[in-house]
Design a protein around this motif. Structure first.
Motif, PDB file in Angstrom:
ATOM      1  N   UNK A 200      77.005 -49.264  67.958  1.00 21.42           N
ATOM      2  CA  UNK A 200      77.325 -50.579  67.407  1.00 21.42           C
ATOM      3  C   UNK A 200      76.889 -50.581  65.944  1.00 21.42           C
ATOM      4  N   UNK A 201      77.715 -49.977  65.109  1.00 18.38           N
ATOM      5  CA  UNK A 201      77.394 -49.845  63.690  1.00 18.38           C
ATOM      6  C   UNK A 201      77.272 -51.200  63.020  1.00 18.38           C
ATOM      7  N   UNK A 202      78.115 -52.166  63.419  1.00 16.91           N
ATOM      8  CA  UNK A 202      78.111 -53.480  62.778  1.00 16.91           C
ATOM      9  C   UNK A 202      76.766 -54.178  62.959  1.00 16.91           C
ATOM     10  N   UNK A 203      76.263 -54.224  64.195  1.00 17.87           N
ATOM     11  CA  UNK A 203      74.992 -54.902  64.448  1.00 17.87           C
ATOM     12  C   UNK A 203      73.834 -54.162  63.796  1.00 17.87           C
ATOM     13  N   UNK A 204      73.900 -52.840  63.745  1.00 18.20           N
ATOM     14  CA  UNK A 204      72.836 -52.094  63.070  1.00 18.20           C
ATOM     15  C   UNK A 204      72.794 -52.434  61.584  1.00 18.20           C
ATOM     16  N   UNK A 205      73.940 -52.725  60.982  1.00 14.24           N
ATOM     17  CA  UNK A 205      73.966 -53.164  59.585  1.00 14.24           C
ATOM     18  C   UNK A 205      73.327 -54.544  59.436  1.00 14.24           C
ATOM     19  N   UNK A 206      73.539 -55.413  60.423  1.00 14.87           N
ATOM     20  CA  UNK A 206      72.905 -56.737  60.396  1.00 14.87           C
ATOM     21  C   UNK A 206      71.387 -56.587  60.451  1.00 14.87           C
ATOM     22  N   UNK A 207      70.902 -55.657  61.276  1.00 19.08           N
ATOM     23  CA  UNK A 207      69.460 -55.387  61.326  1.00 19.08           C
ATOM     24  C   UNK A 207      68.938 -55.016  59.942  1.00 19.08           C
TER      25      UNK A 207
END
Length: 441
Positions: free
Chosen positions: A169-176
């Protein structure tokens, strides 16, 4: 008799005051704006599914209603109690992410959901809240002005970040990443350190060769960016020498240079061996969507056509041809902004963005007026999460950012995302409800 009548009339007033007292300092504007966005989001979701007979709009409103109740409950509970529970919160966050790996459900090439009572739940959405609480508890006593505290915060973030990234889940890892950067900045981290933190990602992009660029000059059609990666690494080495504390024998500069060179090599490895094909397509399609108009560039092309077709005032609700004929995939989730653009035009898009800006301004105001650093950091963590998601979601629908699969807060359909956003809102409302004169770092 007059005294008795006066007494009877005052009783309802006293009871009413006692009932609303737990929410007397609640920021009602902050609460009402997301509710209004949620209602509007349900209307737009229904418009995208008008000819399909789906009921996602109803679920959207139901989750919004449940989330509102949760936010009101959290608003009257003292947020300071979370400090003593932050390690338990952190543990539960990581266990839930591990559970996805063990017993999760796969869809679209990723394993991100677990089934609870037959309802799919995405733990990574709630992990954002767990991370915000944990980092706020760590940084409220030990500010990020000391680099060892920065490393401590990064180490705490690394575990849930890695568990989310490998789902993948690259998108959520960017949010982190956006959350930790925003909270470290608010906790007085040196801005140079924050640039150095994201510099390996930039180096990974610059070292990935050849990198397709969309440009009118043929010379830049397949430009090798290796030299630019070297220049970037040297520049980060200079920045490291100027900002990092280990200047003896130039260790700080050398460390920053090596970190970027290593980041470039890791970036090449991740691109070639870790990322899935659909993730690569999402990242590169925004640079030149016309290169694969029926594949990776299809979402972006259709989204831009829909927004452009809306003009100034739009076609009107339930009248947008691109929306009603389902030309834009995933329009009720990631690309809901394109439906707003087509049916309400530039005016509707600007009004929605203005409302979201007001939400962010209220979050910033609460962060500035919180009575302690913990409450202030909670608000900044939520602000960082919302701002990043809005920028990336809107950016990808208009072709200014890769298609990252990040929902538009309170607008996109997603039950877990909706509940996590309202939980975050409830925590900030608790900070507002119990605020006093704030003590600065």
């Amino acid at each position: 008799m007059l005294l008795k009548r006066s007494s009877k009339k005052s009783v309802p007033k006293i009871r009413w005051q006692q009932w609303v007292k737990p929410w007397q300092q609640t920021d009602w504007l902050l609460l009402s704006l997301p509710i209004a966005i949620t209602l509007f989001g349900g209307i737009m979701i229904k418009s995208t599914e008008l000819n399909q007979g789906l009921t996602d709009w109803w679920w959207h409103w139901l989750m919004g209603g449940i989330g509102t109740v949760i936010a009101l409950i959290l608003a009257r509970i003292r947020y300071e109690n979370l400090i003593q529970w932050h390690w338990i919160t952190y543990t539960i966050t990581n266990i839930s992410l591990i559970a996805v790996m063990v017993a999760g459900q796969s869809a679209k090439g990723a394993q991100r959901w677990v089934s609870i009572a037959g309802i799919p739940v995405q733990p990574s959405e709630f992990a954002k809240i767990g991370l915000i609480i944990t980092l706020a508890a760590l940084l409220h006593k030990r500010s990020a002005s000391q680099i060892d505290n920065v490393f401590r915060a990064l180490a705490i973030t690394a575990i849930p970040w890695a568990l989310v990234f490998i789902q993948p889940d690259l998108a959520t890892s960017l949010v982190f990443g956006a959350i930790v950067l925003g909270m470290l900045y608010w906790a007085n981290a040196n801005p140079g350190w924050l640039i150095l933190m994201i510099s390996p990602i930039v180096a990974a992009i610059l070292f990935s060769t050849p990198w397709p660029l969309s440009a009118p000059i043929v010379l830049f059609d397949q430009l090798s960016l290796g030299p630019l990666g070297l220049i970037w690494s040297v520049a980060m080495g200079v920045l490291g020498f100027l900002t990092l504390p280990w200047r003896r024998f130039g260790i700080s500069g050398i460390s920053a240079w090596v970190l970027n060179m290593l980041g470039g090599e890791i970036g090449v490895f991740v691109w070639n061996h870790v990322l899935k094909d659909y993730q690569k397509g999402r990242i590169t399609s925004f640079l030149n969507p016309d290169a694969d108009p029926l594949g990776t560039g299809y979402h972006l092309i259709q989204s831009r056509i829909a927004i452009g077709a809306g003009g100034i005032s739009g076609w009107g609700l339930n009248k947008g041809p691109m929306t009603q004929l389902n030309f834009v995939p995933e329009q009720h989730t990631d690309f809901i902004f394109s439906a707003v653009g087509e049916e309400f035009g530039l005016i509707g898009c600007l009004l929605l963005l203005v409302v979201l800006c007001f939400v962010c301004l209220r979050l910033l105001h609460i962060a500035q007026t919180a009575k302690d650093n913990f409450g202030s950091l909670l608000a900044i963590g939520v602000l960082s999460m919302i701002v990043f998601q809005v920028i990336v979601n809107v950016g990808m629908t208009v072709g200014l950012a890769p298609v990252a699969g990040i929902p538009l807060p309170w607008m996109s359909y997603g039950r877990s995302a909706m509940l996590s956003n309202f939980i975050a809102l409830g925590l900030v409302e608790s900070v507002a409800n119990f605020r006093q004169q704030r003590q600065r770092y």
